[in-house]
Design an enzyme around this catalytic site. Structure first.
Site, PDB file in Angstrom:
ATOM      1  N   HIS A 355       0.838  -0.985   0.140  1.00 59.42           N
ATOM      2  CA  HIS A 355      -0.061  -0.139  -0.149  1.00 59.42           C
ATOM      3  C   HIS A 355       0.866   1.268  -0.139  1.00 59.42           C
ATOM      4  O   HIS A 355       0.422   2.272   0.149  1.00 59.42           O
ATOM      5  CB  HIS A 355      -1.011   0.263   1.188  1.00 59.42           C
ATOM      6  CG  HIS A 355      -1.823  -1.172   1.228  1.00 59.42           C
ATOM      7  ND1 HIS A 355      -3.121  -0.764   0.820  1.00 59.42           N
ATOM      8  CD2 HIS A 355      -1.723  -2.336   1.635  1.00 59.42           C
ATOM      9  CE1 HIS A 355      -3.929  -1.978   1.026  1.00 59.42           C
ATOM     10  NE2 HIS A 355      -3.057  -2.800   1.391  1.00 59.42           N
ATOM     11  N   LYS A 543      -8.752  13.210   4.939  1.00 60.02           N
ATOM     12  CA  LYS A 543      -7.948  12.106   4.842  1.00 60.02           C
ATOM     13  C   LYS A 543      -6.992  12.251   5.925  1.00 60.02           C
ATOM     14  O   LYS A 543      -6.822  13.377   6.719  1.00 60.02           O
ATOM     15  CB  LYS A 543      -7.147  12.037   3.468  1.00 60.02           C
ATOM     16  CG  LYS A 543      -6.546  13.292   3.055  1.00 60.02           C
ATOM     17  CD  LYS A 543      -6.032  13.444   1.558  1.00 60.02           C
ATOM     18  CE  LYS A 543      -6.945  13.373   0.463  1.00 60.02           C
ATOM     19  NZ  LYS A 543      -7.038  12.264  -0.336  1.00 60.02           N
ATOM     20  N   ARG A 544      -5.988  11.194   6.163  1.00 58.94           N
ATOM     21  CA  ARG A 544      -4.953  11.388   7.341  1.00 58.94           C
ATOM     22  C   ARG A 544      -3.915  12.606   7.031  1.00 58.94           C
ATOM     23  O   ARG A 544      -3.853  13.081   5.855  1.00 58.94           O
ATOM     24  CB  ARG A 544      -4.125  10.024   7.354  1.00 58.94           C
ATOM     25  CG  ARG A 544      -4.863   8.931   8.289  1.00 58.94           C
ATOM     26  CD  ARG A 544      -5.337   9.480   9.517  1.00 58.94           C
ATOM     27  NE  ARG A 544      -3.999   9.607  10.176  1.00 58.94           N
ATOM     28  CZ  ARG A 544      -3.563   8.704  11.222  1.00 58.94           C
ATOM     29  NH1 ARG A 544      -4.093   7.561  11.053  1.00 58.94           N
ATOM     30  NH2 ARG A 544      -2.611   9.027  11.867  1.00 58.94           N
ATOM     31  N   LYS A 549       0.327  14.234   1.379  1.00 57.17           N
ATOM     32  CA  LYS A 549      -1.088  14.571   0.845  1.00 57.17           C
ATOM     33  C   LYS A 549      -1.422  16.038   0.746  1.00 57.17           C
ATOM     34  O   LYS A 549      -2.439  16.545   0.076  1.00 57.17           O
ATOM     35  CB  LYS A 549      -1.957  13.906   1.882  1.00 57.17           C
ATOM     36  CG  LYS A 549      -2.131  12.364   1.886  1.00 57.17           C
ATOM     37  CD  LYS A 549      -2.905  12.043   3.012  1.00 57.17           C
ATOM     38  CE  LYS A 549      -2.854  10.410   3.306  1.00 57.17           C
ATOM     39  NZ  LYS A 549      -3.352   9.650   2.451  1.00 57.17           N
ATOM     40  N   THR A 651      -8.892   6.210  -1.601  1.00 59.43           N
ATOM     41  CA  THR A 651     -10.201   5.921  -1.838  1.00 59.43           C
ATOM     42  C   THR A 651     -11.292   6.782  -1.610  1.00 59.43           C
ATOM     43  O   THR A 651     -12.394   6.805  -2.164  1.00 59.43           O
ATOM     44  CB  THR A 651     -10.238   4.340  -0.887  1.00 59.43           C
ATOM     45  OG1 THR A 651      -9.905   4.912   0.396  1.00 59.43           O
ATOM     46  CG2 THR A 651      -9.671   3.195  -1.468  1.00 59.43           C
ATOM     47  N   LYS A 655     -15.050   7.538  -3.235  1.00 58.24           N
ATOM     48  CA  LYS A 655     -16.098   7.982  -2.628  1.00 58.24           C
ATOM     49  C   LYS A 655     -16.893   9.405  -2.898  1.00 58.24           C
ATOM     50  O   LYS A 655     -18.139   9.258  -3.097  1.00 58.24           O
ATOM     51  CB  LYS A 655     -15.935   7.909  -1.019  1.00 58.24           C
ATOM     52  CG  LYS A 655     -15.329   6.563  -0.503  1.00 58.24           C
ATOM     53  CD  LYS A 655     -14.927   6.585   1.226  1.00 58.24           C
ATOM     54  CE  LYS A 655     -14.232   5.325   1.026  1.00 58.24           C
ATOM     55  NZ  LYS A 655     -13.126   5.424   2.111  1.00 58.24           N
TER      56      LYS A 655
HETATM   57  C1  26Q Z   1       3.319   0.737  10.712  1.00 58.69           C
HETATM   58  C2  26Q Z   1       4.102   0.437  11.587  1.00 58.69           C
HETATM   59  C3  26Q Z   1       4.018   0.689  12.768  1.00 58.69           C
HETATM   60  C4  26Q Z   1       2.569   1.420  13.023  1.00 58.69           C
HETATM   61  C5  26Q Z   1       2.090   1.741  12.252  1.00 58.69           C
HETATM   62  C6  26Q Z   1       2.176   1.284  10.797  1.00 58.69           C
HETATM   63  C7  26Q Z   1       1.114   1.529   9.741  1.00 58.69           C
HETATM   64  C8  26Q Z   1      -0.254   1.611  10.081  1.00 58.69           C
HETATM   65  C9  26Q Z   1      -1.073   1.858   8.879  1.00 58.69           C
HETATM   66  C10 26Q Z   1       1.805   1.859   8.336  1.00 58.69           C
HETATM   67  C11 26Q Z   1       0.842   1.924   7.417  1.00 58.69           C
HETATM   68  C12 26Q Z   1      -0.685   2.109   7.820  1.00 58.69           C
HETATM   69  C13 26Q Z   1      -1.709   2.513   6.727  1.00 58.69           C
HETATM   70  C14 26Q Z   1      -1.521   2.735   5.359  1.00 58.69           C
HETATM   71  C15 26Q Z   1      -2.487   3.343   4.575  1.00 58.69           C
HETATM   72  O1  26Q Z   1      -3.563   3.591   4.892  1.00 58.69           O
HETATM   73  N1  26Q Z   1      -2.245   3.489   3.304  1.00 58.69           N
HETATM   74  C16 26Q Z   1      -3.155   3.580   2.302  1.00 58.69           C
HETATM   75  O2  26Q Z   1      -3.821   2.479   2.056  1.00 58.69           O
HETATM   76  C17 26Q Z   1      -4.901   2.926   1.225  1.00 58.69           C
HETATM   77  C18 26Q Z   1      -5.653   1.686   0.688  1.00 58.69           C
HETATM   78  O3  26Q Z   1      -4.945   0.816  -0.316  1.00 58.69           O
HETATM   79  C19 26Q Z   1      -4.581   3.502  -0.268  1.00 58.69           C
HETATM   80  O4  26Q Z   1      -5.628   3.969  -0.965  1.00 58.69           O
HETATM   81  C20 26Q Z   1      -3.628   4.953   0.216  1.00 58.69           C
HETATM   82  O5  26Q Z   1      -3.199   5.674  -0.876  1.00 58.69           O
HETATM   83  C21 26Q Z   1      -2.693   4.407   1.164  1.00 58.69           C
HETATM   84  O6  26Q Z   1      -2.068   5.634   1.621  1.00 58.69           O
END
Ligand code: 26Q
Length: 807
Positions: A355, A543-544, A549, A651, A655
């Site tokens: 991702h 979004k986050r 972003k 995503t 939406k």
């Molecule tokens: C990793 C290590 C330690 C703690 C947390 C994490 C962690 C947690 C969540 C790393 C990444 C995430 C989330 C990533 C994420 O949401 N990525 C998004 O995924 C979507 C679905 O595929 C995409 O549409 C987005 O582009 C992408 O940013």
């Protein structure tokens, strides 16, 4: 599922309320009514749940397990009602009893078991798997504290713990009898058996009980109910002793065990708490594999050699990738397979979804941590690495100098993405551009090694939640226009293209958007006290909060407009409301500064009478799934403005498009695929392209300072950040100023500013031609069917999983 009439539901609600609360319905609180209806729906669901399980047992179809550290499922009452075919009746029953349906539904506390896109994607996939009748289940963690609750204090983000289990969660069922024991740490002893094989035993391990809580995943009007299984950590033995020293030691120990499923890690890159995160990952993986194998053995009674014909495990990013060595451990140490056979089975079971390409987001764990938490897995990972590197050395001499980059273990760290690629039969990106970047840039050498493994699966969203449920008026209009077929076959939305010139329809479309905007405006007023003009353009970025972003680019545009309006109060622009929703990781300092900046700009702009309310800025607190459901139907303009190449897919873009918003965006992630469908006339594209971003990084030709020197608008904004904004000289944002100029603006905010402003002027112009705008809006809706997660799941099912619908 039994078909409920409104009358039956009214009776059931009255009776349940009397039985459960000993109250007549007139005296029941909305919260009590929420629980009553949840119970009625649960009972209906349970019948189909049992039947679905029975069917799986009898027909033994191949099962998909979606392993994910996050499932952002959102509220379930209304979506379960919808999928059971009871929503309309329930709405009527509630109204008849004097309640407002949306008020009742709002009493559900969102389970915040995810950070953002990746977690919400997992939830959309569950909905689509059940609705398409695929035997697919989710496996995750039941965090006691989910995503923090965000509050703004003096414009700064503060975080409050989200204890979502304070009140009973009506959708889960605890399955104590299916608990499994997990072992951590300890020492590994190795013995040679008489036949030469090796035996491993463990001493001094810390043992933890993984207790499953099952949540039903209801398919849309098809009687399929799959399972989302969430694991909770409990001590193996409960404390029963008298209160001596041991008692307190045990109590403390139990507390640390419960921490395993204690809280969700916010997406961040801090060093702190790494150990606990690894433990969480192993906890999920070990518990899930035990259950998967147990199920296989009870239904199949065949050798595990055949397992890949019956089981496929999709790992959601690298977070659950310890599943690969754990599966090897089970096959070798517990089931007696040799390395080659075990490896063959393993690499035919796992499929990995990537991702992100951001290098700081790729997981790397220090060797010593893995060694102390899962010592036997470390031995296995080490051997995977040895064999893999040797394989390259002998079979791919052309890649010998790439071994340090490809290795699973390098610089005393385990590279989880490399482990996941080596151990899976499929590696997929989440949008075309993203997959191309994986193949040709970031994972180029792996692609050379395993060309057949790489594939694209462009993300999708469930149109049931994001259109049918969140925007019922639009859904009704669509059904009135093209009939109801689109609900099961969202591609049918393209039939709307016949109406792009149909004035009466466009008028109705405009009216629905207007009503949704009024509703959101009311919510904004209630939540923030800000009065917004519901005739203004609702310009939305939700979004986050991340540098890539580029919420900063958005707020720079606002500051620019404000400066212009101050210079020339008669400037003619279409009034706009800039709406933000975003959480920053608690330790992400820069992101938090951007939040403070947006809030500061909001308070200046919203209180300045001289600009006559032409622009307003609203930053809504605590963005989550249920807030998204309020904002998205009201959006006119969808901000998708990441630095090209950085957003894997997005995503939220899908939406908002599905709800008739037009996109302003870069050629990044799935925006490109949106553009290719709707055409250049129906989207606002600007900015550097992905190749140009790579070129600028490579050549070093970019100078943020040059732009600062030469563009007066940018100089003015940056100086305002340095010295304090208009009339607010006490609040400055020197860190943002120095970061942009000192780090040479790594995300090209200054570089893209000019064309962003220009493109925003095109938006302003386009919005003035109401009918044309509405027709663009309709074209976006008409093409949104491609972005239903039903299409995505269909592609996973045929292209990766090789699974079939159960009917
Ligand atoms: C990793 C290590 C330690 C703690 C947390 C994490 C962690 C947690 C969540 C790393 C990444 C995430 C989330 C990533 C994420 O949401 N990525 C998004 O995924 C979507 C679905 O595929 C995409 O549409 C987005 O582009 C992408 O940013």
């Amino acid at each position: 599922m039994t078909k409920w009439t409104v009358e039956q539901l009214v009776d059931a609600i009255i009776q349940h309320t009397e039985k459960e609360y000993n109250k007549s319905i007139e005296d029941a609180t909305p919260e009590e009514v929420y629980y009553v209806i949840s119970q009625i729906v649960s009972r209906t669901i349970n019948k189909s749940w049992q039947q679905t399980e029975k069917m799986y047992h009898q027909h033994k179809p191949k099962q998909v397990y979606y392993l994910s550290m996050e499932f952002l499922i959102g509220g379930l009452l209304e979506s379960n009602l919808l999928n059971c075919g009871m929503r309309d009746q329930c709405n009527q029953a509630l109204t008849r009893l004097g309640f407002s349906p949306s008020d009742i539904y709002s009493h559900e506390h969102d389970p915040g078991l995810g950070n953002g896109g990746l977690g919400r994607l997992a939830a959309c996939f569950l909905d689509s798997m059940a609705s398409l009748a695929y035997p697919g289940h989710g496996l995750g963690i039941r965090y006691r504290y989910g995503m923090f609750e965000q509050r703004f204090i003096n414009g700064y983000q503060t975080e409050l713990p989200d204890y979502w289990l304070k009140n009973p969660y009506p959708w889960e069922t605890k399955k104590s009898e299916e608990a499994v024991e997990i072992q951590f740490g300890g020492n590994v002893n190795m013995f040679k058996r008489r036949d030469g094989s090796l035996e491993f035993t463990y001493e001094n391990t810390d043992n933890v009980l993984a207790v499953p809580y099952d949540v039903p995943v209801v398919g849309y009007k098809n009687k399929v109910v799959n399972t989302l299984r969430l694991w909770s950590a409990e001590p193996v033995n409960t404390v029963t002793q008298t209160k001596n020293d041991d008692y307190y030691r045990e109590l403390e120990n139990n507390h640390s065990i419960e921490q395993l499923s204690g809280f969700l890690y916010p997406d961040d890159s801090t060093e702190e708490g790494k150990k606990l995160r690894i433990k969480q990952q192993y906890f999920l993986v070990a518990a899930s594999l035990k259950q998967i194998l147990k199920h296989y053995k009870t239904t199949e009674r065949k050798s595990l050699i055949h397992l890949p014909k019956k089981v496929v495990i999709q790992i959601n990013d690298t977070h659950p990738s310890l599943a690969i060595p754990e599966f090897m451990r089970i096959l070798m140490d517990e089931e007696g397979f040799g390395w080659e056979k075990a490896w063959d089975i393993t690499t035919n079971v796992f499929a990995y979804t990537n991702h992100t390409i951001l290098s700081e987001a790729l997981e790397k764990w220090p060797i010593d941590m893995i060694q102390s938490i899962v010592p036997r897995l470390y031995m296995i990972i080490d051997e995977i690495n040895e064999r893999f590197c040797q394989g390259i050395w002998f079979d791919h001499p052309e890649l010998r100098d790439k071994i340090p980059k490809l290795a699973v273990i390098a610089d005393d760290q385990i590279h989880m993405a490399n482990l996941a690629i080596v151990g899976s039969f499929s590696v997929n990106g989440v949008a075309k551009l993203h997959t191309d970047i994986l193949k040709n840039q970031e994972m180029k050498d792996f692609y050379h090694l395993f060309p057949d493994r790489f594939n694209n699966k462009t993300n999708g969203i469930t149109h049931r939640r994001w259109l049918l449920m969140a925007n019922p008026k639009l859904a009704d209009l669509i059904t009135d226009t093209i009939g109801p077929k689109w609900i099961k076959h969202p591609r049918e939305l393209t039939h709307l293209l016949r109406y792009v010139e149909d004035r009466p329809l466009l008028e109705k479309l405009g009216q629905i958007k207007q009503e949704n905007k009024q509703k959101l405006a009311n919510y904004i007023h209630k939540a923030t006290g800000i009065l917004v003009d519901d005739q203004s353009i609702f310009d939305v970025q939700i979004k986050r909060l991340h540098e890539y972003k580029r919420q900063l680019l958005n707020i720079f545009h606002v500051i620019y407009l404000y400066n212009e309006l101050k210079d020339n109060p008669h400037l003619e622009i279409v009034p706009r409301t800039f709406i933000f929703g975003a959480k920053a990781a608690p330790s992400y300092y820069f992101a938090k500064e951007v939040i403070k900046l947006i809030n500061t700009v909001a308070s200046i702009v919203n209180h300045d009478p001289s600009i006559k309310g032409k622009i307003k800025v609203v930053f809504l607190e605590n963005y989550n799934v249920s807030l998204a459901e309020k904002i998205i139907p009201a959006a006119d303009l969808s901000e998708q403005i990441s630095t090209a190449s950085k957003e894997a897919s997005g995503t939220g873009n899908m939406k908002m498009m599905m709800n008739g918003a037009l996109t302003i965006g870069t050629l990044d992630g799935a925006n490109i695929e949106i553009k290719n469908l709707v055409g250049d006339q129906n989207i606002f594209i600007f900015g550097l392209r992905s190749e140009q971003v790579y070129e600028l990084y490579d050549s070093g030709a970019y100078s943020a300072n040059d732009i600062y020197q030469n563009d007066e608008r940018i100089a003015q904004i940056l100086n305002q950040l340095r010295d304090g904004l208009v009339g607010h000289h006490d609040i400055e944002f020197k860190d943002i100023y120095y970061h942009l100029l000192g780090s040479n603006d790594p995300y090209f905010i200054l570089k893209d500013f000019d064309c962003y402003v220009e493109t925003q002027q095109l938006v302003d112009q386009a919005y003035r031609y109401n009918n044309k705008w509405l027709s663009k809006s309709l074209i976006n809706i008409a093409h949104a069917g491609k972005f239903s997660s039903d299409r995505t799941i269909q592609e996973y099912a045929t292209g990766i999983w090789n699974v079939k619908e159960i009917f």
